[in-house]
Design a protein around this motif. Sequence first.
Motif, PDB file in Angstrom:
ATOM      1  N   ALA A 189      29.130  -7.094  11.729  1.00 29.53           N
ATOM      2  CA  ALA A 189      28.252  -6.401  10.791  1.00 29.53           C
ATOM      3  C   ALA A 189      28.393  -6.977   9.379  1.00 29.53           C
ATOM      4  CB  ALA A 189      28.571  -4.907  10.792  1.00 29.53           C
ATOM      5  N   THR A 190      29.606  -7.393   9.040  1.00 33.81           N
ATOM      6  CA  THR A 190      29.847  -7.935   7.694  1.00 33.81           C
ATOM      7  C   THR A 190      29.140  -9.263   7.488  1.00 33.81           C
ATOM      8  OG1 THR A 190      32.019  -6.874   7.694  1.00 33.81           O
ATOM      9  CG2 THR A 190      31.645  -8.587   6.053  1.00 33.81           C
ATOM     10  N   THR A 191      29.047 -10.081   8.561  1.00 34.51           N
ATOM     11  CA  THR A 191      28.453 -11.410   8.413  1.00 34.51           C
ATOM     12  C   THR A 191      27.002 -11.467   8.879  1.00 34.51           C
ATOM     13  OG1 THR A 191      29.335 -12.083  10.578  1.00 34.51           O
ATOM     14  CG2 THR A 191      30.688 -12.537   8.633  1.00 34.51           C
ATOM     15  N   HIS A 192      26.447 -10.353   9.287  1.00 34.81           N
ATOM     16  CA  HIS A 192      25.033 -10.297   9.663  1.00 34.81           C
ATOM     17  C   HIS A 192      24.176 -10.693   8.465  1.00 34.81           C
ATOM     18  CE1 HIS A 192      21.171  -8.578  10.901  1.00 34.81           C
ATOM     19  NE2 HIS A 192      21.660  -8.452  12.130  1.00 34.81           N
ATOM     20  N   PHE A 193      23.084 -11.422   8.722  1.00 32.68           N
ATOM     21  CA  PHE A 193      22.235 -11.929   7.639  1.00 32.68           C
ATOM     22  C   PHE A 193      21.857 -10.830   6.647  1.00 32.68           C
ATOM     23  CE2 PHE A 193      17.983 -12.609   5.869  1.00 32.68           C
ATOM     24  CZ  PHE A 193      18.132 -13.837   5.248  1.00 32.68           C
ATOM     25  N   CYS A 194      21.493  -9.681   7.161  1.00 35.79           N
ATOM     26  CA  CYS A 194      21.022  -8.606   6.287  1.00 35.79           C
ATOM     27  C   CYS A 194      22.112  -8.093   5.349  1.00 35.79           C
ATOM     28  CB  CYS A 194      20.482  -7.442   7.124  1.00 35.79           C
ATOM     29  SG  CYS A 194      19.023  -7.857   8.089  1.00 35.79           S
TER      30      CYS A 194
END
Length: 345
Positions: A189-194
């Motif tokens: 979740a931390t490295t997700h594009f958004c």
Amino acid sequence: MIRAAVVGANGYAGAELVRILSGHPDVELTAITSRQYAGNAFDSIYPALSTVIDLNFIDNDTETISKAADVVFLALPHKASMGMAPALLDAGLRVVDLSADFRFHNQAAYEAHYQPHSCADRLPQAVYGLCEVYGQQVAGADLIGNPGCYPTSVLLPLLPVVKAGLIDPATIIADCKSGVSGAGRGATATTHFCHVNESFKPYKVGGHRHTPEIEEKLSDCAGKPVRITFTPHLVPMTRGMQSSIYATLAPGVDAAQVRSCLEAAYAGRPFVRLLPDGRWPDTLNVKGTNFCDIGWAVDPGTGRLILLSAIDNLVKGAAGQAVQNMNLMVGLTETVGLDAVPFPL
């Protein structure tokens, strides 16, 4: 010709190793492994290297790897490397480990920040692979603990001035920024594009596990325990790392002495570029290369030294440094296979 295998070649650091080794004139890349992608072609995962790499992933089998290689690069998560390294070493291979498993000589420090060490008896055998500082020990070694990316960007500027007594080591603050590839290929979740796009944020504040790695080497250099404040940040770019390091100068020390110290430490070192006064390290200028660019200034109002560095976290911070270590281990010139010309833009 040196036969090389990359274990964990599906990850970002592993893929970067494949890229660099494929252009190394003295290396034959004989095996690439991935448990997840065993049987698949490398270019099915990384199409950019289509027609360049004609290899399929195999499983992480130490017996098969031992027969196929002379040098093995372990681009695996922490703990996985320590499970494979002993068998490879016993088979007579040389091992460069990109995880943290063999970076520490202090077993307790490793276990306090990672997990119990299953082959701690090998730690005295391992050499910390910061070539510009420990190159003599690297040459001829069988087991290398390849430094972390943040430690590389912090230690290269700091170690010479700490050794020379030019700063008060109790005052060191390292403020560092990394591209998202430093978090690895596994999405979170931390490295997700958004969550990364248009975002700039610190993480693991006051507790990043690269801190004890940095402190162990600084303490060895200073001859006494050194503690630092280290804060990493995630920036919305793919690759690159920039570190801004602050410390109080020892009485009477000026910028000219800092320059003389760094020039003496890195004279003839091909991958450390000391910048002229007024020019500052920029991640764009080291992208895809094994260079570490270093600049510095003295704040006359506070008496603090400001050290600045930039590296490509996947090259000098991982795969490039690993190949540099291999070159020294087997008696090659350390620049072989790493002489990529930087992009001007």
